[in-house]
Design a protein around this motif. Sequence first.
Motif, PDB file in Angstrom:
ATOM      1  N   SER A  32     -28.678  -2.070   7.200  1.00 51.74           N
ATOM      2  CA  SER A  32     -29.347  -0.963   6.516  1.00 51.74           C
ATOM      3  C   SER A  32     -30.399  -0.331   7.416  1.00 51.74           C
ATOM      4  CB  SER A  32     -30.011  -1.460   5.235  1.00 51.74           C
ATOM      5  OG  SER A  32     -30.815  -0.441   4.675  1.00 51.74           O
ATOM      6  N   SER A  53     -23.600   1.102   7.045  1.00 46.97           N
ATOM      7  CA  SER A  53     -22.613   1.859   6.275  1.00 46.97           C
ATOM      8  C   SER A  53     -23.194   3.125   5.653  1.00 46.97           C
ATOM      9  CB  SER A  53     -22.008   0.982   5.177  1.00 46.97           C
ATOM     10  OG  SER A  53     -23.021   0.538   4.314  1.00 46.97           O
ATOM     11  N   SER A  54     -24.506   3.299   5.706  1.00 49.79           N
ATOM     12  CA  SER A  54     -25.138   4.464   5.084  1.00 49.79           C
ATOM     13  C   SER A  54     -26.199   5.075   6.000  1.00 49.79           C
ATOM     14  CB  SER A  54     -25.789   4.070   3.762  1.00 49.79           C
ATOM     15  OG  SER A  54     -26.507   5.158   3.222  1.00 49.79           O
ATOM     16  N   LEU A  55     -26.195   6.403   6.059  1.00 52.00           N
ATOM     17  CA  LEU A  55     -27.211   7.137   6.816  1.00 52.00           C
ATOM     18  C   LEU A  55     -28.333   7.634   5.902  1.00 52.00           C
ATOM     19  CD1 LEU A  55     -24.812   9.243   9.072  1.00 52.00           C
ATOM     20  CD2 LEU A  55     -26.087   7.191   9.712  1.00 52.00           C
ATOM     21  N   GLU A  56     -28.228   7.379   4.627  1.00 50.23           N
ATOM     22  CA  GLU A  56     -29.178   7.860   3.626  1.00 50.23           C
ATOM     23  C   GLU A  56     -30.645   7.569   3.974  1.00 50.23           C
ATOM     24  OE1 GLU A  56     -30.929   9.531   0.341  1.00 50.23           O
ATOM     25  OE2 GLU A  56     -28.858   9.770   0.999  1.00 50.23           O
ATOM     26  N   ARG A  59     -32.902  10.232   5.803  1.00 57.12           N
ATOM     27  CA  ARG A  59     -33.163  11.540   5.196  1.00 57.12           C
ATOM     28  C   ARG A  59     -34.554  12.088   5.539  1.00 57.12           C
ATOM     29  NH1 ARG A  59     -30.594  14.369   1.432  1.00 57.12           N
ATOM     30  NH2 ARG A  59     -29.204  12.681   0.869  1.00 57.12           N
ATOM     31  N   ILE A  74     -19.630   3.226   8.931  1.00 63.90           N
ATOM     32  CA  ILE A  74     -19.795   4.451   8.150  1.00 63.90           C
ATOM     33  C   ILE A  74     -18.407   4.972   7.780  1.00 63.90           C
ATOM     34  CG2 ILE A  74     -20.725   6.791   8.131  1.00 63.90           C
ATOM     35  CD1 ILE A  74     -22.737   5.679  10.322  1.00 63.90           C
ATOM     36  N   GLU A  75     -18.098   4.885   6.503  1.00 67.02           N
ATOM     37  CA  GLU A  75     -16.745   5.187   6.050  1.00 67.02           C
ATOM     38  C   GLU A  75     -16.549   6.639   5.634  1.00 67.02           C
ATOM     39  OE1 GLU A  75     -13.539   3.610   2.743  1.00 67.02           O
ATOM     40  OE2 GLU A  75     -15.298   2.404   3.188  1.00 67.02           O
ATOM     41  N   GLN A  79     -21.579  11.071   4.305  1.00 64.18           N
ATOM     42  CA  GLN A  79     -22.825  10.417   4.725  1.00 64.18           C
ATOM     43  C   GLN A  79     -23.659  11.340   5.614  1.00 64.18           C
ATOM     44  OE1 GLN A  79     -24.490   7.470   4.196  1.00 64.18           O
ATOM     45  NE2 GLN A  79     -23.081   7.179   2.507  1.00 64.18           N
ATOM     46  N   SER A  82     -26.835  13.400   4.508  1.00 66.97           N
ATOM     47  CA  SER A  82     -28.189  12.834   4.576  1.00 66.97           C
ATOM     48  C   SER A  82     -28.955  13.366   5.779  1.00 66.97           C
ATOM     49  CB  SER A  82     -28.128  11.313   4.670  1.00 66.97           C
ATOM     50  OG  SER A  82     -27.485  10.770   3.555  1.00 66.97           O
ATOM     51  N   ASN A  97     -16.416   4.760  14.029  1.00 62.28           N
ATOM     52  CA  ASN A  97     -16.711   4.474  12.632  1.00 62.28           C
ATOM     53  C   ASN A  97     -15.460   4.824  11.844  1.00 62.28           C
ATOM     54  OD1 ASN A  97     -19.641   3.797  11.884  1.00 62.28           O
ATOM     55  ND2 ASN A  97     -19.919   5.447  13.376  1.00 62.28           N
ATOM     56  N   CYS A  99     -15.150   6.727   9.380  1.00 64.60           N
ATOM     57  CA  CYS A  99     -15.151   8.160   9.048  1.00 64.60           C
ATOM     58  C   CYS A  99     -14.571   9.015  10.170  1.00 64.60           C
ATOM     59  CB  CYS A  99     -16.550   8.639   8.687  1.00 64.60           C
ATOM     60  SG  CYS A  99     -17.723   8.673  10.061  1.00 64.60           S
TER      61      CYS A  99
END
Length: 131
Positions: A32, A53-56, A59, A74-75, A79, A82, A97, A99
């Motif tokens: 994370s 898995s998340s770029l959130e 932000r 990162i799927e 994403q 963000s 990745n 994605c």
Amino acid sequence: MLDLSHNDLTAIKGLNNLVIRELKLQGNKIQSLAGLDQLPCLTYLDVSNNMISSLEPLRLCVHLTHLNASSNRIEFIRQTESLQSMSWLSHLLLSDNPCAQKYLYRLRVLYRLPNINLLDDTVAIPEEKVM
């Protein structure tokens, strides 16, 4: 610049409100990006070769100009939404990745992030940014 690469880190802790412009965290076991929103001056970030898995959480890193998030988990192309608040972001690496294997990956990323000049080490041309 702070280089914490290849240290088997699993989380990003203890960096709150430090004046760090460049941060290298590649080759760890980070899942994370939580905690990076506490680095308001960050302009360069390398988190390649982790388990993200998340770029959130990025932000709020509105000053980023370079982001290397290649070789992660990162799927979903969405994403990248963000990253839309980052008007200075010009270099983005998302290769290796899941994605990056999606249909029209490159065009979909550039459509969402029209300020990107270099995506996965390839120059982005204006025609790619219009869907």
